[in-house]
Every structure is written in C-alpha cells, then in structure tokens.
Design a protein around this motif. Structure first.
Motif, mmCIF file in Angstrom:
data_model
loop_
_atom_site.group_PDB
_atom_site.id
_atom_site.type_symbol
_atom_site.label_atom_id
_atom_site.label_comp_id
_atom_site.label_asym_id
_atom_site.label_seq_id
_atom_site.Cartn_x
_atom_site.Cartn_y
_atom_site.Cartn_z
ATOM 1 N N HIS A 168 4.621 -0.843 -4.006
ATOM 2 C CA HIS A 168 3.658 -1.560 -3.170
ATOM 3 C C HIS A 168 2.383 -1.868 -3.976
ATOM 4 O O HIS A 168 1.936 -3.016 -4.039
ATOM 5 C CB HIS A 168 3.307 -0.720 -1.939
ATOM 6 N N HIS A 225 0.275 -5.437 -5.652
ATOM 7 C CA HIS A 225 -1.149 -5.814 -5.706
ATOM 8 C C HIS A 225 -1.565 -6.080 -7.154
ATOM 9 O O HIS A 225 -2.284 -7.024 -7.457
ATOM 10 C CB HIS A 225 -2.016 -4.685 -5.145
ATOM 11 N N GLU A 272 -1.649 -8.458 0.536
ATOM 12 C CA GLU A 272 -0.623 -7.647 1.182
ATOM 13 C C GLU A 272 0.730 -8.371 1.165
ATOM 14 O O GLU A 272 1.770 -7.726 1.136
ATOM 15 C CB GLU A 272 -1.077 -7.334 2.619
ATOM 16 N N SER A 317 2.184 -7.329 -2.178
ATOM 17 C CA SER A 317 2.591 -5.916 -2.244
ATOM 18 C C SER A 317 3.810 -5.651 -1.374
ATOM 19 O O SER A 317 4.746 -4.964 -1.765
ATOM 20 C CB SER A 317 1.435 -5.001 -1.850
HETATM 21 MG MG MG Z 1 -1.689 -2.678 0.408
#
Ligand code: MG
Length: 498
Positions: free
Chosen positions: A265, A269, A295, A298
C-alpha cells in the motif's frame, strides 16, 4: 514544463525557500515516527511549529502575494496556470483563517490526540467527549471562515479533494451503497464464503518477514537508491524529495498479510511521488493531486495487483522461502487468505467490499454534525446502530466503535470520503488500463507486465504532479468523468463469478 512567464519565474525562485522548509518538515516528521527518542515529542512539536510559522510568513509575504496576483491568466501554459491555481488556493486558505483561530485549533487538536489515545486505551468515551465537542465547534467556525456555496461540509471536503462537494459524495455513496450490499450479500451466502483463515494465526519471524517485504518490493521495481523501508507504529509514506521517498510498515507477530499489504500500500504512494516529472521539482506542482488520487495508487497496487492470483503466483516461491509454516499450505490457501471477505468492526481491517460501509457511516456522521442534526452524546449509539445495519455486527466497546480512528481528534473532517473515492478511482484506472493495454491478467503474465502498468500510471497520472485538478485529470483520462461503476464491476467479477 517550460516556464516563459517572467513573473512566474520570479515566483518559483522565491518558492524554493518555502518548498525546502516544507521538505525539511517532512524529514522531521518521518524521523518523529521512526527514530526519534520518545522524550523529544514536545521539543520536536515546538521545532516543527516554528518552521511552519516561517513557511506561513513566507507564503503570506506581501511581495510574494503581489507577484502571484500580478500574473495575468491569459496566455499561460498548463503548468503556469497550475502554479498560480495551486498558490492562490494555498494563500487563500491561510488568509481566510485568522492566526488566533489556527493557534487555538492546533492547541486543542494537539491535546485532543493525546486525550483520544487515553480514552481509547481506557475504553471511555466520556473522556474524549468534551474535546470532540470543542473540535466540532471549531470546525464549524472554520467552515464559516472558509466559506461555501451550498453545504457547510463542502468547505471541508474541498480541503482534501479540490472541487468535490457534499452533493458529489452523496451521489457517489447512494449509487454504491445498494450495489455493495448486494455483492456482500451474495458473497456471504456463497458456499465459498469464509471469514476466518488458518493463515491469520500463523506466527512469523520478523527478520524473515522484513526480507520477504523487500523481495516483493523488488518485484515491484522498488529502487533502494531512492527509497527506504522502515518500521513505524502506523505505516505511512513520506516524500522528502524526488529522490528520497520513504515508506514504513509494521510487524505484528502473526497474520503476515497485514505487514505485506501495508508495505505494498505504502509502495503505491511512493510510486506516485517518485514518478512525478523531475521538471516539476521544487515547484508547487511537485506533489500528488489529492488525497483520493494518492489513495487510488496505493489501493491499486495493494488490492488490484497484489491480491491478484497471477501476482500471488509470482511471490509464492519467495513466501515459501521466508515463511516456514507455508509448507503446510497450498497455493490456493494463500490466494483465499489474501482475498478474504470479512465484515469487521475496525475500518483499517476491513476488506475491499465492506470497507466502504465504514466510510459511508463516517461521512453521514460528519454531515449530520455540520447540519446540527446530531449531538455529540448521541454519537456512540448512532454509530452502533449503523454498524449493525451496515455490517450486521454488534459493537461492544467504544474502542472498536466510535473511538477507533484518530482523524476527528486531529480536526480532520472531510478526510474519510477520500478513502472511498480513492478506491473507486483505482477501479476506474483498471478499466482504463484494460481499454488501453488489454486484460490485466494477460499483462501480469508478461515478463515486464508490472513495468508496463507502472508506465501507464506514470504517463497518465504520476508525472503531472498537481498540474491538473482531480476532476480535470479524471476527465482527461476517461474522457467521461468519474464513475463508480468500474470498481463495482471489478468486485463483481472477482467475488461473484467464482
Ligand atoms: Mg494510504
């Protein structure tokens, strides 16, 4: 990026100082969460707030504002336009809020975060309640300072997602709510449904898990000359400069998926920040567009890619090498473990389907608070009722209920909806990638498939930094604007047609 406008050249020269101070704050923030000795908390907070004040003074400096306002907006190229748009937004925000308000807000939220932690530990809402009351009161004041056209909540949403409104999110959530319920219901009643998996209980060796995380990152083209992976109490990504983007992960004793998923995740980013066009370096455009855009990256790498069976097949030999207990399991168990659907009381532990009910609940509460439709003391009961309705679960503590998230203690209202928007954007990107490059499974089977997908992201999203606003770039990519349908289609084909 070619800057021809003389005034903008002058602005960018001045902005370098602001940008450098911001980046040093990022470094100090990273260190605060990773290495800083515990007793330095207060000193560090003081140092950071002093530097933040310097930044504010530089942005609100009369000669700087004059330069920004002086630029005539006709005849500017897209980068020049964007620089002025982003700076005007930043200046406007700081001008609208009186210093006394900012001071009061940061004082109360700094204290409230400590109190919230204590209230959560003690499972006692009454300790946090007076702080939440004060914060909501201040947030309403903030809304008045910032101004809005239709709904007070718009002012807050716009802080996180430029140009998005309460109405946009109402439409979005009312579209997805029945569809998500439907998918969840079908999965729940399927004979394949399991919400507990023996792999969750398996204990791992931390050092080996760390090696596994790094090996998986390598498959994803993680560049350890420009990045680092460290440990933090809560995983995050921090961009210090274009060639220094750091991520953190966590290690519990068991449930290795939590560590690997968090790593991937945060890598999503990182990938965004490291792929911004180097020509945007040290300008106001060197950042991700918005919270939801970040987001979307990610979540795409964490879910769409890293939970895909073909990707899992790639990392299975490595997992077997570093996680001894996996020898007892089959590859199929590994796949089902990564793709469990599990209604949970805790937002951060929720799966791809039920996650959004957590967000819808928070969105509805924030909206009601701003409309004066609910009192703080009524929140826990309302929360528990809704969790029962949306997830079929009984909340038996404040800790796992109303007190679970840090956001409200930070005064961050309007933040939650961007999590869902980001996830649904990742579905939109999947659809666009398949339109442009073909089936994702075929791509993942190719030798350089991951790089091909990363290049798509770089070309369509990452490289632009903040050149476009969120809605503009969605339109540029899809030619039709935001739609939640592709993510629903993704869930449908993944969980229903098994
Ligand atoms: Mg995040």
């Amino acid at each position: 990026m070619k800057i021809r406008n003389k005034t903008i050249k002058e602005i960018l020269l001045k902005y370098r100082k602001i940008d450098s101070l911001k980046r040093l704050i990022s470094l100090a923030g990273w260190d605060l969460n990773v290495y800083m000795p515990q007793k330095a908390v207060e000193d560090r907070a003081f140092i950071i707030s002093e530097v933040e004040l310097q930044i504010k003074n530089l942005i609100l400096d009369k000669s700087f504002i004059k330069l920004v306002n002086e630029v005539k907006e006709n005849n500017l190229n897209i980068y020049e336009k964007a620089i002025i748009r982003v700076l005007k937004r930043e200046i406007g925000y700081l001008q609208k809020l009186p210093s006394s308000f900012i001071e009061e807000f940061s004082k109360i939220t700094n204290k409230a975060q400590v109190v919230w932690r204590e209230a959560k530990d003690r499972n006692d809402f009454s300790v946090f309640k007076p702080y939440l009351e004060k914060i909501v009161y201040l947030v309403k004041k903030e809304v008045e300072y910032l101004g809005y056209k239709e709904h007070p909540y718009d002012a807050l949403i716009d802080l996180y997602e430029e140009g998005w409104t309460t109405k946009d999110f109402e439409d979005f959530f009312s579209f997805v709510k029945p569809r998500l319920k439907d998918i969840f219901f079908k999965v729940f009643n399927s004979k394949y449904f399991i919400d507990k998996h023996p792999l969750e209980k398996e204990k791992y060796n931390k050092e080996k898990m760390e090696k596994l995380n790094l090996r998986v990152l390598k498959i994803l083209n993680f560049d350890n000359q420009r990045s680092r992976l460290d440990i933090a109490p809560h995983p995050f990504e921090q961009s210090i400069s274009l060639n220094d983007v750091r991520i953190t992960t966590w290690y519990h004793k068991n449930d290795f998926k939590r560590s690997l998923s968090a790593t991937i995740h945060e890598f999503g980013h990182l990938l965004y920040e490291t792929n911004i066009d180097s020509k945007l370096k040290f300008t106001p455009l060197q950042a991700g567009i918005s919270y939801a855009f970040h987001e979307s990256s990610s979540r795409f790498w964490e879910n769409v890619i890293a939970k895909n069976e073909i990707f899992l097949r790639k990392i299975w030999p490595l997992a077997l090498k570093y996680l001894d207990f996996l020898k007892k399991y089959k590859f199929k168990d590994f796949v089902t473990y990564f793709n469990l659907v599990k209604p949970s009381l805790i937002r951060v532990e929720a799966d791809e389907i039920t996650y959004h009910f957590h967000i819808i609940l928070r969105f509805e509460i924030e909206k009601m608070l701003l409309e004066d439709k609910i009192k703080i003391e009524e929140l826990p009961e309302y929360w528990n009722e809704k969790v029962k309705e949306y997830l079929g679960l009984r909340v038996d503590s404040y800790r796992d209920g109303i007190l679970q998230d840090i956001h409200w203690s930070m005064g961050a209202f309007g933040y939650f909806p961007t999590y869902s928007l980001g996830t649904f954007l990742s579905g939109l990107w999947l659809e666009s990638i398949e339109n442009d490059l073909g089936d994702i499974n075929n791509l993942l089977k190719q030798k350089d498939g991951i790089l091909t997908i990363q290049n798509w992201f770089k070309d369509k999203i990452y490289r632009f930094g903040r050149t476009y606003s969120s809605k503009e770039l969605i339109y540029k990519i899809t030619k039709k604007g935001f739609s939640p349908q592709p993510f629903i289609n993704y869930l449908d084909s993944k969980y229903i047609k098994i």
